[in-house]
Design a protein around this motif. Structure first.
Motif, PDB file in Angstrom:
ATOM      1  N   THR A   1       2.724   2.497 -13.299  1.00  0.00           N
ATOM      2  CA  THR A   1       3.850   3.318 -13.743  1.00  0.00           C
ATOM      3  C   THR A   1       3.590   4.811 -13.644  1.00  0.00           C
ATOM      4  N   ASP A   2       2.350   5.269 -13.865  1.00  0.00           N
ATOM      5  CA  ASP A   2       2.055   6.702 -13.743  1.00  0.00           C
ATOM      6  C   ASP A   2       1.635   6.999 -12.314  1.00  0.00           C
ATOM      7  N   SER A   3       2.644   7.183 -11.440  1.00  0.00           N
ATOM      8  CA  SER A   3       2.368   7.340 -10.015  1.00  0.00           C
ATOM      9  C   SER A   3       2.377   8.788  -9.557  1.00  0.00           C
ATOM     10  N   LEU A   4       2.928   9.691 -10.363  1.00  0.00           N
ATOM     11  CA  LEU A   4       2.945  11.097  -9.969  1.00  0.00           C
ATOM     12  C   LEU A   4       1.535  11.675 -10.004  1.00  0.00           C
ATOM     13  N   PRO A   5       1.183  12.553  -9.056  1.00  0.00           N
ATOM     14  CA  PRO A   5      -0.167  13.135  -9.055  1.00  0.00           C
ATOM     15  C   PRO A   5      -0.532  13.813 -10.368  1.00  0.00           C
ATOM     16  N   LEU A   6       0.422  14.554 -10.985  1.00  0.00           N
ATOM     17  CA  LEU A   6       0.114  15.228 -12.239  1.00  0.00           C
ATOM     18  C   LEU A   6      -0.098  14.221 -13.358  1.00  0.00           C
TER      19      LEU A   6
ATOM     20  N   SER B   1      15.886  26.910 -16.195  1.00  0.00           N
ATOM     21  CA  SER B   1      15.862  26.723 -17.648  1.00  0.00           C
ATOM     22  C   SER B   1      14.784  25.710 -18.006  1.00  0.00           C
ATOM     23  N   LEU B   2      14.185  25.893 -19.191  1.00  0.00           N
ATOM     24  CA  LEU B   2      13.015  25.110 -19.578  1.00  0.00           C
ATOM     25  C   LEU B   2      13.057  24.729 -21.050  1.00  0.00           C
ATOM     26  N   TYR B   3      12.398  23.608 -21.394  1.00  0.00           N
ATOM     27  CA  TYR B   3      12.187  23.221 -22.785  1.00  0.00           C
ATOM     28  C   TYR B   3      10.863  23.745 -23.313  1.00  0.00           C
ATOM     29  N   GLY B   4       9.840  23.798 -22.453  1.00  0.00           N
ATOM     30  CA  GLY B   4       8.540  24.215 -22.950  1.00  0.00           C
ATOM     31  C   GLY B   4       7.528  24.403 -21.839  1.00  0.00           C
ATOM     32  N   GLU B   5       6.294  24.715 -22.235  1.00  0.00           N
ATOM     33  CA  GLU B   5       5.252  25.083 -21.280  1.00  0.00           C
ATOM     34  C   GLU B   5       4.801  23.903 -20.426  1.00  0.00           C
ATOM     35  N   VAL B   6       4.742  22.688 -21.025  1.00  0.00           N
ATOM     36  CA  VAL B   6       4.314  21.527 -20.241  1.00  0.00           C
ATOM     37  C   VAL B   6       5.340  21.201 -19.171  1.00  0.00           C
ATOM     38  N   GLN B   7       6.616  21.321 -19.512  1.00  0.00           N
ATOM     39  CA  GLN B   7       7.661  21.086 -18.511  1.00  0.00           C
ATOM     40  C   GLN B   7       7.530  22.083 -17.370  1.00  0.00           C
ATOM     41  N   GLN B   8       7.200  23.324 -17.672  1.00  0.00           N
ATOM     42  CA  GLN B   8       6.989  24.327 -16.624  1.00  0.00           C
ATOM     43  C   GLN B   8       5.836  23.905 -15.713  1.00  0.00           C
ATOM     44  N   GLU B   9       4.763  23.409 -16.311  1.00  0.00           N
ATOM     45  CA  GLU B   9       3.626  22.949 -15.507  1.00  0.00           C
ATOM     46  C   GLU B   9       4.022  21.785 -14.609  1.00  0.00           C
ATOM     47  N   VAL B  10       4.858  20.894 -15.138  1.00  0.00           N
ATOM     48  CA  VAL B  10       5.304  19.748 -14.351  1.00  0.00           C
ATOM     49  C   VAL B  10       6.123  20.208 -13.145  1.00  0.00           C
ATOM     50  N   ILE B  11       7.041  21.140 -13.363  1.00  0.00           N
ATOM     51  CA  ILE B  11       7.845  21.649 -12.255  1.00  0.00           C
ATOM     52  C   ILE B  11       6.948  22.301 -11.214  1.00  0.00           C
ATOM     53  N   GLU B  12       5.991  23.116 -11.669  1.00  0.00           N
ATOM     54  CA  GLU B  12       5.073  23.789 -10.740  1.00  0.00           C
ATOM     55  C   GLU B  12       4.273  22.773  -9.933  1.00  0.00           C
ATOM     56  N   SER B  13       3.780  21.727 -10.602  1.00  0.00           N
ATOM     57  CA  SER B  13       2.992  20.707  -9.912  1.00  0.00           C
ATOM     58  C   SER B  13       3.844  19.898  -8.944  1.00  0.00           C
ATOM     59  N   THR B  14       5.061  19.552  -9.358  1.00  0.00           N
ATOM     60  CA  THR B  14       5.947  18.771  -8.486  1.00  0.00           C
ATOM     61  C   THR B  14       6.294  19.548  -7.222  1.00  0.00           C
TER      62      THR B  14
ATOM     63  N   ALA C   1       4.452  21.701  -5.794  1.00  0.00           N
ATOM     64  CA  ALA C   1       3.255  21.727  -4.938  1.00  0.00           C
ATOM     65  C   ALA C   1       3.007  20.372  -4.293  1.00  0.00           C
ATOM     66  N   ASP C   2       3.100  19.287  -5.083  1.00  0.00           N
ATOM     67  CA  ASP C   2       2.738  17.964  -4.584  1.00  0.00           C
ATOM     68  C   ASP C   2       3.806  17.367  -3.670  1.00  0.00           C
ATOM     69  N   ASP C   3       5.088  17.529  -4.039  1.00  0.00           N
ATOM     70  CA  ASP C   3       6.165  16.868  -3.294  1.00  0.00           C
ATOM     71  C   ASP C   3       6.783  17.737  -2.213  1.00  0.00           C
ATOM     72  N   TYR C   4       6.702  19.056  -2.379  1.00  0.00           N
ATOM     73  CA  TYR C   4       7.375  19.944  -1.430  1.00  0.00           C
ATOM     74  C   TYR C   4       6.418  20.901  -0.726  1.00  0.00           C
TER      75      TYR C   4
ATOM     76  N   ALA D   1      14.518  22.850  -3.082  1.00  0.00           N
ATOM     77  CA  ALA D   1      13.681  21.947  -3.879  1.00  0.00           C
ATOM     78  C   ALA D   1      14.102  21.958  -5.344  1.00  0.00           C
ATOM     79  N   LEU D   2      14.345  23.134  -5.907  1.00  0.00           N
ATOM     80  CA  LEU D   2      14.749  23.217  -7.310  1.00  0.00           C
ATOM     81  C   LEU D   2      16.104  22.553  -7.541  1.00  0.00           C
ATOM     82  N   ALA D   3      16.995  22.670  -6.573  1.00  0.00           N
ATOM     83  CA  ALA D   3      18.295  22.010  -6.697  1.00  0.00           C
ATOM     84  C   ALA D   3      18.117  20.493  -6.768  1.00  0.00           C
TER      85      ALA D   3
END
Length: 613
Positions: free
Chosen positions: A45-50, A358-371, A373-376, A333-335
């Protein structure tokens, strides 16, 4: 013969072991040959690189397995509070749930938040106290914590022995009686199991409990269609895939909906999602071909009792590509990421060459940054973060723009009035009773009703940015005048043939004049804070709330824990979140829900303009 189906959620605080339990359930059901490891990044289930690097669940994932004649669709969900909206979307499609706790750490902050959400939504729930093989495991202490901090409506289903060793085991008391079974399926009682997902202790008993104590059903495939989209992802070819739970009815390949035509269906069963021509009530499927589908959309009739309102993200940050040449790729990519999470809003300022998200918090920001990098293959950096405000009109205003004047380059007359409305009422668009329908350019809009509908859309689009750049809300906008020119003469002055774009482009011009005359106030989001902290920490927490400017709060002692309710501006909520663990020894729980907006003090913040539409 139709099998009963159970759509099951797995919820937990971070690191309680829910993903490991998922692996162990799949292994026990014979779906996989080896138990994957969170540390090694080999789980199903945890298949994303991050996810694999950090050992946390970020995106919900669906797997399936059979047990005792029940087809179980298991949904592994995030445990971090930044992704609570992802969790709540999953809750809307569940029949039952397993909440995982650690026999060492016990009831943790996010566990309490999740359990309250499950009880609020009346989702039948089992509890699994994991990690009885770890040093410091104390199931009896954890059971006491569950009764005090989560719910007294629990029933232990057995006992644990050999605690803190690899030989730790779970011994069931015996089969559940009819009353316990009925009350558990109704969500009135929560059976508690003990075990170790790592060694497999107690997992067989949990498997049996899932089939016997949670409400599996045979769906009504012949009933009216009612299906909910709870997740969207992109396939390798960029095609949109909609994860959908069917509550009633059937969806078949080639069925047409407003969002498009279904071109392929994969239904979760026996460990995987296999291609089928149709999906029936009770099942979860991946649907292809619905190009315009969004998370939360319904196919067929909406089902009552599964709607959830999420507080919008309270912050936004400028994100930039490390290589300026990648700016367009970043925008695309963001769209696509925003499609997968409708609570993320992406704004582009072409003048400054900036994109805000727009963001909820710092971890979500890290997830977007990682995604990215990894997917795009995009390296990005996040810059300044600001609070997302709104604007409210402070007084009535009215303006008119006439044809063939220096300030009106468009081929139409337009008059608008704005009146303030009650807080939280949103935007209402209406037409003045004295306006003659014959004055509307009906050869463009075909009917007067169509003209009114288009004006509603034009006004709402224009109100996305007010005098200070924030979205304008809580007002009534009235169309007071409309006119146009015709190349061949009356009913108005001669001139070029007007178009719908003339009217659309004129609306923001007039609205800005109206707002300047009536005025608007920038208002910041205010959150209702519900905190649960150790009673001994009440003093330091109240002092911190006072320093942050919160109104006085009266504690509500409940034994070892005390509750607090107050309000804070969004910008101060983050400060409280950062301080709370230190003030409470890591035991404080904080829930924040949007309570409204209040005018900012001092100079109003100005939001950068988005790209012209």
């Amino acid at each position: 013969m139709l099998r009963r189906t159970l759509n099951l959620g797995i919820l937990a605080h971070v690191d309680a072991g829910k993903t490991t339990l998922t692996e162990r359930l799949l292994y026990a059901a014979g779906v996989i040959d080896d138990v994957g490891s969170v540390d090694k990044g080999t789980t199903r289930t945890d298949s994303l690189p991050l996810e694999q690097r950090r050992g946390i669940t970020i995106k919900s994932a669906v797997v399936s397995f059979p047990v005792d004649g029940v087809a179980v669709n298991l949904i592994d969900t995030p445990g971090h509070p930044d992704f609570i909206a992802e969790v709540e979307r999953v809750l809307s499609v569940l029949d039952g749930c397993v909440v995982v706790l650690s026999a060492v750490e016990g009831v943790q902050p996010q566990t309490r938040i999740l359990m309250r959400a499950l009880e609020r939504l009346e989702v039948p729930t089992l509890l699994f106290v994991n990690k009885i093989d770890r040093a410091g495991a104390d199931p009896e202490r954890v059971l006491d914590e569950i009764e005090q901090r989560l719910t007294p409506a629990v029933v232990p289903m057995g006992s644990a022995a050999g605690l803190g060793t690899r030989a730790a085991e779970f011994t069931p008391f015996g089969p559940a009686d009819a009353e316990l079974t009925e009350r558990a399926r109704a969500g009135e009682l929560h059976p508690v199991f003990f075990g170790s997902a790592l060694t497999g202790a107690g997992v067989d008993e949990v498997m049996a409990g899932i089939a016997q104590l949670l409400p599996a059903r045979v769906g009504d495939g012949d009933g009216p269609l009612s299906a909910r989209v709870f997740k969207i992802e992109r396939g390798p070819a960029g095609d949109r895939i909609a994860y959908t739970r069917l509550f009633s009815g059937t969806v078949s390949v080639r069925d047409r909906f407003d969002a498009g035509k279904v071109t392929a269906i994969h239904v979760f069963a026996d460990g995987d999602a296999g291609q089928r021509d149709a999906v029936q009530a009770g099942e979860i499927a991946k649907l292809w071909g619905l190009a315009d589908i969004q998370i939360g959309d319904w196919l067929g009739e909406p089902r009552r009792g599964v709607e959830h309102r999420f507080a919008p993200p309270a912050f936004e940050s400028v994100v930039a590509a490390a290589d300026p040449a990648d700016a367009h790729r970043l925008s695309v990519a963001l769209a696509q990421l925003a499609e997968q999470d409708p609570l993320i809003d992406v704004r582009q300022d072409d003048t400054r060459g900036e994109i805000s998200v727009s963001l909820y918090g710092e971890v979500q920001q890290e997830v977007i940054e990682s995604t990215l990098a990894d997917d795009y293959g995009l390296a990005v950096e996040f810059r300044e973060t600001t609070t997302i405000c709104i604007e409210r009109p402070t007084g009535a205003g009215e303006a008119v723009e006439l044809l063939n004047t220096a300030t009106n380059p468009f081929h139409a007359d337009l008059g608008l009035r704005i009146d303030p409305a009650a807080a939280g009422s949103g935007v209402e668009v209406q037409v003045d009773d004295g306006l003659d329908p014959r004055d509307a350019p009906l050869y463009v809009f075909k009917t007067f009703d169509s003209f009114v509908e288009h004006m509603d859309g034009f006004v709402r689009l224009a109100l996305e940015e007010g005098l200070f750049g924030w979205q304008v809300t809580d007002c009534v906008v009235t169309v007071t005048k409309i006119g146009y020119s015709l190349a061949d003469g009356p009913p108005s002055r001669r001139g070029p043939m007007p178009t719908a774009r003339d009217v659309k482009n004129l609306v923001p011009v007039v609205l800005m004049q109206v707002l300047e005359r009536g005025g608007s106030a920038v208002c910041e989001p205010v959150f209702r804070i519900i905190a649960e902290v150790p009673t001994e920490a009440i003093g330091p927490v109240l002092a911190a709330l006072g320093r942050l400017g919160a109104p006085a709060a009266t504690p509500s002692p409940r034994g070892e824990l005390s509750g607090l309710e107050t309000t804070l501006p969004a910008s101060r909520v983050q400060d409280l979140r950062r301080q709370l663990p230190g003030l409470t020894g890591g035991e404080g729980v904080l829930e924040a829900e949007l309570a409204g907006y209040q005018p900012v003090t001092g100079d109003p913040p100005v939001r950068k303009r988005a790209a012209p539409r």
